[in-house]
Design a protein around this motif. Structure first.
Motif, PDB file in Angstrom:
ATOM      1  N   MET A   4       5.411 -90.426  51.242  1.00 30.05           N
ATOM      2  CA  MET A   4       3.862 -89.884  51.744  1.00 30.05           C
ATOM      3  C   MET A   4       3.809 -88.568  50.576  1.00 30.05           C
ATOM      4  SD  MET A   4       2.751 -90.422  54.654  1.00 30.05           S
ATOM      5  CE  MET A   4       3.052 -91.802  56.107  1.00 30.05           C
ATOM      6  N   THR A   5       2.377 -89.063  50.758  1.00 29.84           N
ATOM      7  CA  THR A   5       1.939 -87.984  49.787  1.00 29.84           C
ATOM      8  C   THR A   5       1.140 -87.335  50.385  1.00 29.84           C
ATOM      9  OG1 THR A   5      -0.043 -89.544  49.522  1.00 29.84           O
ATOM     10  CG2 THR A   5       1.462 -89.567  47.746  1.00 29.84           C
ATOM     11  N   ILE A   6       0.621 -85.992  49.571  1.00 21.07           N
ATOM     12  CA  ILE A   6      -0.342 -85.163  50.238  1.00 21.07           C
ATOM     13  C   ILE A   6      -1.590 -86.621  51.291  1.00 21.07           C
ATOM     14  CG2 ILE A   6      -2.600 -83.529  50.367  1.00 21.07           C
ATOM     15  CD1 ILE A   6      -0.511 -82.402  48.599  1.00 21.07           C
ATOM     16  N   GLU A   7      -2.289 -87.160  50.506  1.00 18.23           N
ATOM     17  CA  GLU A   7      -3.492 -87.890  50.840  1.00 18.23           C
ATOM     18  C   GLU A   7      -3.138 -88.758  52.046  1.00 18.23           C
ATOM     19  OE1 GLU A   7      -2.475 -87.719  47.707  1.00 18.23           O
ATOM     20  OE2 GLU A   7      -4.400 -86.164  47.198  1.00 18.23           O
ATOM     21  N   GLU A   8      -1.461 -89.549  52.422  1.00 13.57           N
ATOM     22  CA  GLU A   8      -1.454 -90.332  53.099  1.00 13.57           C
ATOM     23  C   GLU A   8      -1.233 -89.348  54.220  1.00 13.57           C
ATOM     24  OE1 GLU A   8       0.745 -93.964  50.772  1.00 13.57           O
ATOM     25  OE2 GLU A   8       1.784 -91.516  51.099  1.00 13.57           O
ATOM     26  N   LEU A   9      -0.787 -87.906  54.373  1.00 17.16           N
ATOM     27  CA  LEU A   9      -0.389 -87.017  55.457  1.00 17.16           C
ATOM     28  C   LEU A   9      -2.295 -87.461  55.744  1.00 17.16           C
ATOM     29  CD1 LEU A   9       2.346 -84.845  53.703  1.00 17.16           C
ATOM     30  CD2 LEU A   9       2.773 -86.202  55.972  1.00 17.16           C
ATOM     31  N   ILE A  10      -2.606 -86.583  55.345  1.00 17.89           N
ATOM     32  CA  ILE A  10      -4.033 -85.798  55.730  1.00 17.89           C
ATOM     33  C   ILE A  10      -5.033 -87.702  56.419  1.00 17.89           C
ATOM     34  CG2 ILE A  10      -6.347 -85.564  55.041  1.00 17.89           C
ATOM     35  CD1 ILE A  10      -5.221 -83.612  53.091  1.00 17.89           C
ATOM     36  N   ALA A  11      -4.526 -88.444  56.310  1.00 20.94           N
ATOM     37  CA  ALA A  11      -5.315 -89.831  56.466  1.00 20.94           C
ATOM     38  C   ALA A  11      -5.349 -90.189  57.792  1.00 20.94           C
ATOM     39  CB  ALA A  11      -4.943 -90.956  54.907  1.00 20.94           C
ATOM     40  N   PHE A  12      -3.112 -89.900  57.833  1.00 17.37           N
ATOM     41  CA  PHE A  12      -2.963 -90.093  59.183  1.00 17.37           C
ATOM     42  C   PHE A  12      -3.354 -89.307  60.395  1.00 17.37           C
ATOM     43  CE2 PHE A  12       0.720 -89.805  62.477  1.00 17.37           C
ATOM     44  CZ  PHE A  12       0.882 -90.910  62.608  1.00 17.37           C
ATOM     45  N   GLU A  13      -3.573 -87.812  59.570  1.00 16.24           N
ATOM     46  CA  GLU A  13      -4.080 -87.136  61.188  1.00 16.24           C
ATOM     47  C   GLU A  13      -5.555 -86.979  61.329  1.00 16.24           C
ATOM     48  OE1 GLU A  13      -0.980 -85.971  62.298  1.00 16.24           O
ATOM     49  OE2 GLU A  13      -0.587 -84.376  62.120  1.00 16.24           O
ATOM     50  N   THR A  14      -6.181 -87.467  60.347  1.00 19.67           N
ATOM     51  CA  THR A  14      -7.222 -88.141  60.243  1.00 19.67           C
ATOM     52  C   THR A  14      -7.882 -89.571  61.372  1.00 19.67           C
ATOM     53  OG1 THR A  14      -7.993 -86.975  58.488  1.00 19.67           O
ATOM     54  CG2 THR A  14      -9.754 -88.593  59.165  1.00 19.67           C
ATOM     55  N   GLU A  15      -6.844 -90.144  61.270  1.00 18.46           N
ATOM     56  CA  GLU A  15      -6.713 -90.874  61.962  1.00 18.46           C
ATOM     57  C   GLU A  15      -6.235 -90.832  63.633  1.00 18.46           C
ATOM     58  OE1 GLU A  15      -5.296 -94.645  60.112  1.00 18.46           O
ATOM     59  OE2 GLU A  15      -3.725 -95.701  62.299  1.00 18.46           O
ATOM     60  N   ILE A  16      -4.933 -89.772  63.657  1.00 19.11           N
ATOM     61  CA  ILE A  16      -4.962 -89.569  64.785  1.00 19.11           C
ATOM     62  C   ILE A  16      -6.117 -89.175  65.592  1.00 19.11           C
ATOM     63  CG2 ILE A  16      -2.788 -87.996  66.525  1.00 19.11           C
ATOM     64  CD1 ILE A  16      -2.257 -90.787  65.066  1.00 19.11           C
ATOM     65  N   ALA A  17      -6.311 -88.094  65.190  1.00 19.76           N
ATOM     66  CA  ALA A  17      -8.058 -87.332  65.483  1.00 19.76           C
ATOM     67  C   ALA A  17      -9.134 -88.192  66.450  1.00 19.76           C
ATOM     68  CB  ALA A  17      -8.036 -86.237  64.251  1.00 19.76           C
ATOM     69  N   GLU A  18      -9.729 -88.991  64.689  1.00 21.01           N
ATOM     70  CA  GLU A  18     -10.656 -90.257  65.822  1.00 21.01           C
ATOM     71  C   GLU A  18      -9.655 -90.829  66.869  1.00 21.01           C
ATOM     72  OE1 GLU A  18     -11.283 -92.506  61.981  1.00 21.01           O
ATOM     73  OE2 GLU A  18     -12.084 -91.208  61.053  1.00 21.01           O
ATOM     74  N   GLU A  19      -8.816 -91.346  67.646  1.00 23.64           N
ATOM     75  CA  GLU A  19      -8.144 -92.166  68.098  1.00 23.64           C
ATOM     76  C   GLU A  19      -8.171 -90.934  69.692  1.00 23.64           C
ATOM     77  OE1 GLU A  19      -7.331 -95.100  68.380  1.00 23.64           O
ATOM     78  OE2 GLU A  19      -6.295 -95.868  66.278  1.00 23.64           O
ATOM     79  N   PHE A  20      -7.761 -89.731  69.089  1.00 20.13           N
ATOM     80  CA  PHE A  20      -7.867 -89.088  70.197  1.00 20.13           C
ATOM     81  C   PHE A  20      -9.554 -88.298  70.785  1.00 20.13           C
ATOM     82  CE2 PHE A  20      -7.800 -84.861  71.657  1.00 20.13           C
ATOM     83  CZ  PHE A  20      -7.132 -84.862  72.833  1.00 20.13           C
ATOM     84  N   ASN A  21      -9.976 -88.288  69.918  1.00 20.86           N
ATOM     85  CA  ASN A  21     -11.597 -88.561  69.994  1.00 20.86           C
ATOM     86  C   ASN A  21     -12.533 -89.102  70.717  1.00 20.86           C
ATOM     87  OD1 ASN A  21     -12.163 -85.671  69.410  1.00 20.86           O
ATOM     88  ND2 ASN A  21     -12.390 -86.132  67.288  1.00 20.86           N
ATOM     89  N   MET A  22     -11.684 -90.541  70.195  1.00 22.08           N
ATOM     90  CA  MET A  22     -12.333 -91.563  71.065  1.00 22.08           C
ATOM     91  C   MET A  22     -11.996 -91.548  72.218  1.00 22.08           C
ATOM     92  SD  MET A  22     -12.742 -94.596  68.145  1.00 22.08           S
ATOM     93  CE  MET A  22     -12.157 -94.344  68.012  1.00 22.08           C
ATOM     94  N   GLY A  23     -11.162 -90.843  73.110  1.00 19.65           N
ATOM     95  CA  GLY A  23     -10.296 -91.660  74.363  1.00 19.65           C
ATOM     96  C   GLY A  23      -8.817 -92.164  74.268  1.00 19.65           C
ATOM     97  N   LYS A  24      -8.695 -92.460  73.103  1.00 20.90           N
ATOM     98  CA  LYS A  24      -7.670 -93.696  73.727  1.00 20.90           C
ATOM     99  C   LYS A  24      -6.200 -92.782  73.370  1.00 20.90           C
ATOM    100  CE  LYS A  24     -10.161 -96.980  71.101  1.00 20.90           C
ATOM    101  NZ  LYS A  24     -10.699 -97.668  69.688  1.00 20.90           N
ATOM    102  N   ILE A  25      -6.325 -92.007  73.610  1.00 23.20           N
ATOM    103  CA  ILE A  25      -4.803 -91.114  73.773  1.00 23.20           C
ATOM    104  C   ILE A  25      -4.633 -89.832  74.687  1.00 23.20           C
ATOM    105  CG2 ILE A  25      -3.030 -89.810  73.002  1.00 23.20           C
ATOM    106  CD1 ILE A  25      -4.190 -90.647  69.985  1.00 23.20           C
ATOM    107  N   HIS A  26      -4.266 -90.200  76.236  1.00 24.83           N
ATOM    108  CA  HIS A  26      -4.053 -90.466  77.392  1.00 24.83           C
ATOM    109  C   HIS A  26      -3.217 -88.696  77.409  1.00 24.83           C
ATOM    110  CE1 HIS A  26      -6.249 -93.737  79.188  1.00 24.83           C
ATOM    111  NE2 HIS A  26      -6.987 -93.181  77.633  1.00 24.83           N
ATOM    112  N   ALA A  27      -2.785 -88.023  76.619  1.00 30.24           N
ATOM    113  CA  ALA A  27      -1.909 -87.045  76.842  1.00 30.24           C
ATOM    114  C   ALA A  27      -2.407 -85.917  75.025  1.00 30.24           C
ATOM    115  CB  ALA A  27      -0.974 -87.566  76.104  1.00 30.24           C
TER     116      ALA A  27
END
Ligand SMILES: Cc1ncc(C[n+]2csc(CCOP(=O)(O)OP(=O)(O)O)c2C)c(N)n1
Ligand SMILES: [Mg+2]
Length: 199
Positions: A1-24
């Motif tokens: 895992m590179t720096i870019e891959e780690l950042i991309a993962f958290e960015t993706e999770i942030a988007e899912e969360f802000n779209m209301g798709k993670i109920h926790a």
């Protein structure tokens, strides 16, 4: 895992969360990618990685497949990610993982097994009594464990240095052989991804 891959993962999770798709709740990392990759250089597959509520990077860097980590987060388990097959365990209780980590290290030593424990904790957690006792116990009993203190300067919204009236935190300038300390500045709030989401 590179720096870019780690950042991309958290960015993706942030988007899912802000779209209301993670109920926790979710607790994201940012700004510590290089330090994390460095910390993981010393971590072997037989080692145990013990975490808190904030553990996406540890799971990915320990080798849990990206899709498996994401599936668990989408299922609402970000706050307590456990992948025993990959030797990753988390507890969302402040200080809760520390005695568990020490116990695992005792077990490794008693059985003469290979491997070490790497116990991650935030700057405020590292100031608690349980952290100090665990580090003392592990040192005096020469346990196969190390503690990684991740200092983002705060506990939720509370300034850790101000709380303790202590400009230099307990492990900040340490040369203790069992403690690794690093500082980082996150762009995310303590929990969530910056947008109010109603579950
Ligand atoms: C026993 C307990 N008290 C309070 C909380 C709520 N809580 C969750 S994280 C946190 C802050 C911990 O700060 P720190 O150790 O610096 O970790 P960070 O979140 O900054 O990485 C608190 C108070 C909790 N999870 N468990
Ligand atoms: Mg903190």
């Amino acid at each position: 895992m590179t720096i870019e891959e780690l950042i991309a993962f958290e960015t993706e999770i942030a988007e899912e969360f802000n779209m209301g798709k993670i109920h926790a709740p979710i607790h994201l990392y940012s700004g510590n990618e290089a330090q994390m990759i460095e910390v993981f250089r010393g971590i072997q597959s037989e080692d145990w990685v013990m975490c808190s509520w904030r553990s996406h990077y540890q799971c990915l860097l320990k080798g849990v497949p990206r899709a498996e980590v994401k599936a668990e987060i989408m299922a609402g388990h970000s706050i307590t990610l456990c992948f025993p097959k990959y030797r990753v365990v988390s507890s969302a209780i402040v200080g809760g993982i520390i005695p568990i980590a020490v116990g695992v290290a005792v077990g490794i030593k008693q059985r003469g097994e290979k491997g070490r424990v790497h116990c991650f904790m935030g700057d405020m957690t590292a100031e608690t009594g349980i952290a100090h006792e665990a580090i003392k116990y592990s040192t005096n009993h020469q346990l196969p464990i190390r503690f990684i203190v991740e200092d983002n300067g705060k506990s939720v919204c509370t300034d850790t240095r101000e709380t303790w009236n202590q400009p230099v935190l307990s492990w900040e300038k340490t040369t203790h052989p069992l403690v690794t300390y690093y500082q980082y500045q996150t762009k995310y709030p303590h929990a969530g991804a910056g947008k109010r989401v109603q579950f």
